[in-house]
Design a protein around this motif. Structure first.
Motif, mmCIF file in Angstrom:
data_model
loop_
_atom_site.group_PDB
_atom_site.id
_atom_site.type_symbol
_atom_site.label_atom_id
_atom_site.label_comp_id
_atom_site.label_asym_id
_atom_site.label_seq_id
_atom_site.Cartn_x
_atom_site.Cartn_y
_atom_site.Cartn_z
ATOM 1 N N ALA A 146 0.841 -1.198 0.000
ATOM 2 C CA ALA A 146 0.000 0.000 0.000
ATOM 3 C C ALA A 146 0.876 1.248 0.000
ATOM 4 O O ALA A 146 1.772 1.390 0.838
ATOM 5 N N LYS A 147 0.601 2.150 -0.937
ATOM 6 C CA LYS A 147 1.366 3.395 -0.999
ATOM 7 C C LYS A 147 0.810 4.444 -0.053
ATOM 8 O O LYS A 147 1.546 5.221 0.545
ATOM 9 N N ASN A 148 -0.508 4.491 0.058
ATOM 10 C CA ASN A 148 -1.148 5.481 0.920
ATOM 11 C C ASN A 148 -2.430 4.882 1.476
ATOM 12 O O ASN A 148 -3.530 5.295 1.117
ATOM 13 N N PRO A 149 -2.288 3.883 2.357
ATOM 14 C CA PRO A 149 -3.492 3.214 2.861
ATOM 15 C C PRO A 149 -4.307 4.146 3.754
ATOM 16 O O PRO A 149 -3.738 5.013 4.409
ATOM 17 N N PRO A 150 -5.633 4.008 3.762
ATOM 18 C CA PRO A 150 -6.386 2.953 3.093
ATOM 19 C C PRO A 150 -6.806 3.285 1.657
ATOM 20 O O PRO A 150 -7.419 2.457 0.998
ATOM 21 N N TRP A 151 -6.495 4.509 1.165
ATOM 22 C CA TRP A 151 -6.998 4.910 -0.154
ATOM 23 C C TRP A 151 -6.275 4.173 -1.276
ATOM 24 O O TRP A 151 -6.898 3.661 -2.182
ATOM 25 N N ASP A 152 -4.961 4.183 -1.251
ATOM 26 C CA ASP A 152 -4.173 3.439 -2.230
ATOM 27 C C ASP A 152 -3.688 2.190 -1.511
ATOM 28 O O ASP A 152 -2.634 2.182 -0.878
ATOM 29 N N GLY A 153 -4.482 1.127 -1.601
ATOM 30 C CA GLY A 153 -4.348 0.038 -0.647
ATOM 31 C C GLY A 153 -3.468 -1.114 -1.073
ATOM 32 O O GLY A 153 -2.882 -1.142 -2.147
ATOM 33 N N PHE A 155 -0.975 -4.343 1.066
ATOM 34 C CA PHE A 155 -0.386 -4.766 2.334
ATOM 35 C C PHE A 155 0.529 -3.672 2.866
ATOM 36 O O PHE A 155 1.173 -2.953 2.097
ATOM 37 N N THR A 156 0.566 -3.538 4.180
ATOM 38 C CA THR A 156 1.447 -2.580 4.850
ATOM 39 C C THR A 156 2.399 -3.347 5.756
ATOM 40 O O THR A 156 1.963 -3.994 6.712
ATOM 41 N N TRP A 157 3.679 -3.304 5.422
ATOM 42 C CA TRP A 157 4.713 -3.968 6.225
ATOM 43 C C TRP A 157 5.503 -2.875 6.938
ATOM 44 O O TRP A 157 6.425 -2.306 6.391
ATOM 45 N N GLU A 158 5.108 -2.546 8.144
ATOM 46 C CA GLU A 158 5.742 -1.463 8.903
ATOM 47 C C GLU A 158 6.379 -2.023 10.168
ATOM 48 O O GLU A 158 6.291 -3.220 10.468
ATOM 49 N N THR A 159 6.999 -1.135 10.920
ATOM 50 C CA THR A 159 7.490 -1.466 12.254
ATOM 51 C C THR A 159 6.934 -0.465 13.243
ATOM 52 O O THR A 159 6.627 0.682 12.889
ATOM 53 N N ASP A 160 6.792 -0.886 14.483
ATOM 54 C CA ASP A 160 6.288 0.030 15.506
ATOM 55 C C ASP A 160 7.438 0.883 16.056
ATOM 56 O O ASP A 160 8.561 0.854 15.540
ATOM 57 N N LEU A 162 9.214 0.579 18.498
ATOM 58 C CA LEU A 162 10.316 -0.209 19.054
ATOM 59 C C LEU A 162 11.004 -1.063 17.986
ATOM 60 O O LEU A 162 11.829 -1.923 18.310
ATOM 61 N N GLY A 163 10.662 -0.807 16.721
ATOM 62 C CA GLY A 163 11.300 -1.514 15.625
ATOM 63 C C GLY A 163 10.790 -2.915 15.386
ATOM 64 O O GLY A 163 11.426 -3.699 14.666
ATOM 65 N N ARG A 164 9.647 -3.259 15.919
ATOM 66 C CA ARG A 164 9.073 -4.593 15.776
ATOM 67 C C ARG A 164 8.048 -4.621 14.640
ATOM 68 O O ARG A 164 7.448 -3.592 14.306
ATOM 69 N N ALA A 165 7.827 -5.776 14.076
ATOM 70 C CA ALA A 165 6.904 -5.915 12.945
ATOM 71 C C ALA A 165 5.502 -5.407 13.308
ATOM 72 O O ALA A 165 4.974 -5.708 14.388
ATOM 73 N N PHE A 166 4.921 -4.641 12.387
ATOM 74 C CA PHE A 166 3.593 -4.063 12.566
ATOM 75 C C PHE A 166 2.943 -4.072 11.179
ATOM 76 O O PHE A 166 3.291 -3.263 10.316
ATOM 77 N N ILE A 167 2.052 -5.014 10.954
ATOM 78 C CA ILE A 167 1.602 -5.360 9.605
ATOM 79 C C ILE A 167 0.078 -5.328 9.540
ATOM 80 O O ILE A 167 -0.608 -5.694 10.496
ATOM 81 N N ALA A 168 -0.447 -4.897 8.393
ATOM 82 C CA ALA A 168 -1.892 -4.904 8.194
ATOM 83 C C ALA A 168 -2.187 -4.814 6.702
ATOM 84 O O ALA A 168 -1.308 -4.497 5.900
ATOM 85 N N ASN A 169 -3.426 -5.093 6.347
ATOM 86 C CA ASN A 169 -3.874 -4.867 4.978
ATOM 87 C C ASN A 169 -5.068 -3.936 4.977
ATOM 88 O O ASN A 169 -5.833 -3.884 5.935
ATOM 89 N N ALA A 170 -5.219 -3.165 3.921
ATOM 90 C CA ALA A 170 -6.392 -2.325 3.698
ATOM 91 C C ALA A 170 -6.570 -2.238 2.195
ATOM 92 O O ALA A 170 -5.688 -1.742 1.500
ATOM 93 N N ASN A 171 -7.705 -2.689 1.682
ATOM 94 C CA ASN A 171 -7.800 -2.873 0.235
ATOM 95 C C ASN A 171 -9.205 -2.620 -0.313
ATOM 96 O O ASN A 171 -9.633 -3.282 -1.252
ATOM 97 N N GLN A 172 -9.906 -1.637 0.251
ATOM 98 C CA GLN A 172 -11.272 -1.379 -0.209
ATOM 99 C C GLN A 172 -11.307 -1.047 -1.699
ATOM 100 O O GLN A 172 -12.074 -1.636 -2.457
ATOM 101 N N GLY A 173 -10.486 -0.113 -2.126
ATOM 102 C CA GLY A 173 -10.520 0.303 -3.519
ATOM 103 C C GLY A 173 -9.873 -0.690 -4.452
ATOM 104 O O GLY A 173 -10.439 -1.078 -5.475
#
Length: 560
Positions: A146-153, A155-160, A162-173
């Motif tokens: 995702a480039k700009n979730p949730p609009w440009d949706g 998968f989002t592979w981020e970290t919190d 503390l540098g730990r994995a923080f992942i989600a998906n948003a794919n309405q469009g």
């Protein structure tokens, strides 16, 4: 009113490019957005989606068991009790760079062809009308990020922090098929929900939709979370959220009994989440008053922290508004009232009624999701702060309306209408409330919509008919003007001493919406249409104003 599906399709296909700004659509748009013969013959019953995350590679793999029932109406006009083996195909959607690796039914490999995201699976055994069956799609790949979730949706592979994995998906469009194979069309939801199994490394927590069935240890390093939804669910509402979550919960004593509410937040945000998420019970109180019971008592309500702003994932609403009121700390209305509530909690939860309970059959009718839910924001204010606060808020959002194109989009090509569907949609409904002049009746209409269309997919035409019938008002031209035209009505007028001359400009034939006005400090109704009308007062017209709660603009004529 005239049903959309009874209109002349040839005429519509001719004028739609002109209406929508000369847009052109491709075969792939039609494969994605229409009910193709390969989609039409089967009705979704249940998904079992089993997916594993490879976090370092940002890839996923797994399987989806699709259970379906054979419809009575068969492709190519077949009405016999038996569908033979010759050419029966099922369309399953999965977008590149994801791949369907294989498809099996009863342990046998099935062949399939591919046309863009559409995969056409050839079935090799006979099917009878009303028969239930299933097949399994095995898939793998690296889903679009995702480039700009949730609009440009995606998968989002981020970290919190503390540098730990923080992942989600948003794919309405972009669609659920951006990461898993499914029947990616909003008209068909799995009648019996979904089992969602998520395999990931320990000690990460995976949160999905519905209720947690269990956690299975697979090895020293891996475990699997099993979530279950038993209600129908729209595909884009299926979500995966991964992080170092802590959970807290409560029961809300609602209209449907005790509603289980669970909150999943990053461990270091637990205390501020407990304070901010107190607004959930307020939301439920207000929205159950206006819309009726929360639609998914059986699946519970969850609010889950994610690394993007938020999304209306069914029974698993996602949140990333920074534990502050407003929309990222600002008031979208400019009225001040937008800072009295957390926009993401209220707006995204409002979608549980409009988007998840009542779902559009075609993306062209997305305004049903967004217009009613944007309108829910001011009803939340109405419940706790009264009509003046709610009106100030919704009227404040008028400045965001662009009137660039209709808020109903072109059908069958996976294309929504203008982004005006949010706040133009809200102000259309606010205007309608003024016309009804009976808040209890208006409330019963909103409750009735959620009862009549509970857990169903609908068209704009159905919503129009329901409201018109419930109000007893012929709203044919009202809907045509506000939903299918870009411009809003222009109230054109001229004041000559004690005479007011007035008419509508830029409206469809037959548009005659009454307007409440104030003349010389007296409130009265006018009944304009496209022809000049006049009103003569006993005294010169010193003051004249249109009630701002009506979605119109004005033009003052100059005398010759």
């Amino acid at each position: 009113m005239v049903s959309f599906f009874k209109r002349d399709w040839v005429f519509l296909l001719t004028i739609l490019p002109w209406i929508m700004g000369a847009q052109s659509f491709t075969r792939h748009d039609s494969l994605r957005g229409s009910i193709t013969p390969e989609r039409q013959w089967w009705d979704l019953q249940h998904y079992t989606l089993d997916v594993a995350l490879s976090i370092e590679q940002k890839s996923i793999f797994g399987s989806n068991t699709i259970r379906y029932r054979v419809n009575a109406e068969q492709p190519q006009g077949r009405n016999s009790a038996l569908i033979f083996q010759d050419g029966l195909r099922m369309q399953i959607d999965l977008q590149a760079p994801m791949n369907i690796d294989s498809v099996k039914q009863d342990g046998q490999l099935l062949s399939f062809s591919k046309d863009g995201a559409a995969h056409f699976v050839k079935l090799i055994k006979p099917h009878k009308v009303n028969q239930e069956d299933s097949l399994i799609c095995y898939f793998s790949g690296t889903p679009i990020e995702a480039k700009n979730p949730p609009w440009d949706g995606g998968f989002t592979w981020e970290t919190d922090e503390l540098g730990r994995a923080f992942i989600a998906n948003a794919n309405q469009g972009i669609g659920a098929s951006v990461w898993w194979p499914n029947k990616d069309h909003p008209s068909d939801e799995p009648d019996r929900g979904i089992d969602l199994k998520i395999t990931l490394p320990k000690p990460l927590v995976a949160v999905g939709n519905g209720r947690l069935v269990g956690i299975t240890d697979l090895s020293q390093d891996l475990h699997r979370y099993h979530w279950r939804v038993i209600s129908p669910i729209n595909n884009y509402g299926v979500n995966i959220n991964v992080g170092h979550y802590n959970k807290f919960s409560e029961q809300y004593p609602g209209l449907g009994g005790n509603l289980d509410c669970s909150y999943w937040v990053l461990d270091y945000n637990l205390e501020q989440a407990k304070a901010q998420f107190a607004q959930v019970s307020m939301m439920l109180e207000a929205f159950e008053y206006w819309f009726g019971p929360y639609p998914f008592y059986e699946d519970g309500y969850q609010l889950v922290e994610v690394p993007y702003l938020g999304m209306e994932h069914q029974s698993s609403v996602t949140y990333g508004n920074g534990y502050r009121n407003g929309y990222r700390g600002t008031d979208l209305s400019g009225s001040g009232w937008g800072m009295t509530f957390d926009f993401i909690i209220i707006h995204e939860s409002g979608h549980e009624w409009f988007a998840n309970n009542i779902t559009n059959k075609d993306v062209a009718d997305m305004w049903i999701h967004e217009g009613f839910t944007a309108y829910s924001e001011n009803l939340f204010l109405n419940y706790f702060h009264g009509t003046e606060a709610s009106s100030a808020y919704v009227l404040g959002t008028k400045k965001r309306i662009m009137n660039d194109r209709p808020i109903v989009g072109p059908y069958g090509v996976n294309k929504e209408g203008s982004s005006d569907m949010y706040y133009k949609g809200a102000n259309i409904l606010h205007t309608l409330r003024q016309l009804i002049e009976n808040d209890q009746q208006w409330r019963q209409i909103l409750i009735g919509l959620n009862s009549e269309f509970r857990h169903k997919t609908v068209t704009t035409d159905q919503i129009e008919h329901y409201i018109s019938k419930a109000t007893g008002i012929d709203l044919t031209e009202f809907w045509e003007q506000y939903l299918r035209r870009a411009n809003i009505p222009v109230f054109d007028y001229l004041i000559d001493q004690n005479t007011l001359k007035y008419r509508y400009l830029d409206v469809v034939d037959g548009f005659d919406m009454p307007l409440k006005v104030n003349i010389n400090d007296e409130t009265l109704w006018l009944y304009p249409n496209k022809t000049w009308q006049s009103l003569t007062a006993a005294q010169p017209l010193k003051t004249f104003a249109i009630d701002p709660n009506f979605l119109v603009t004005t033009r003052i004529e100059t005398q010759d």
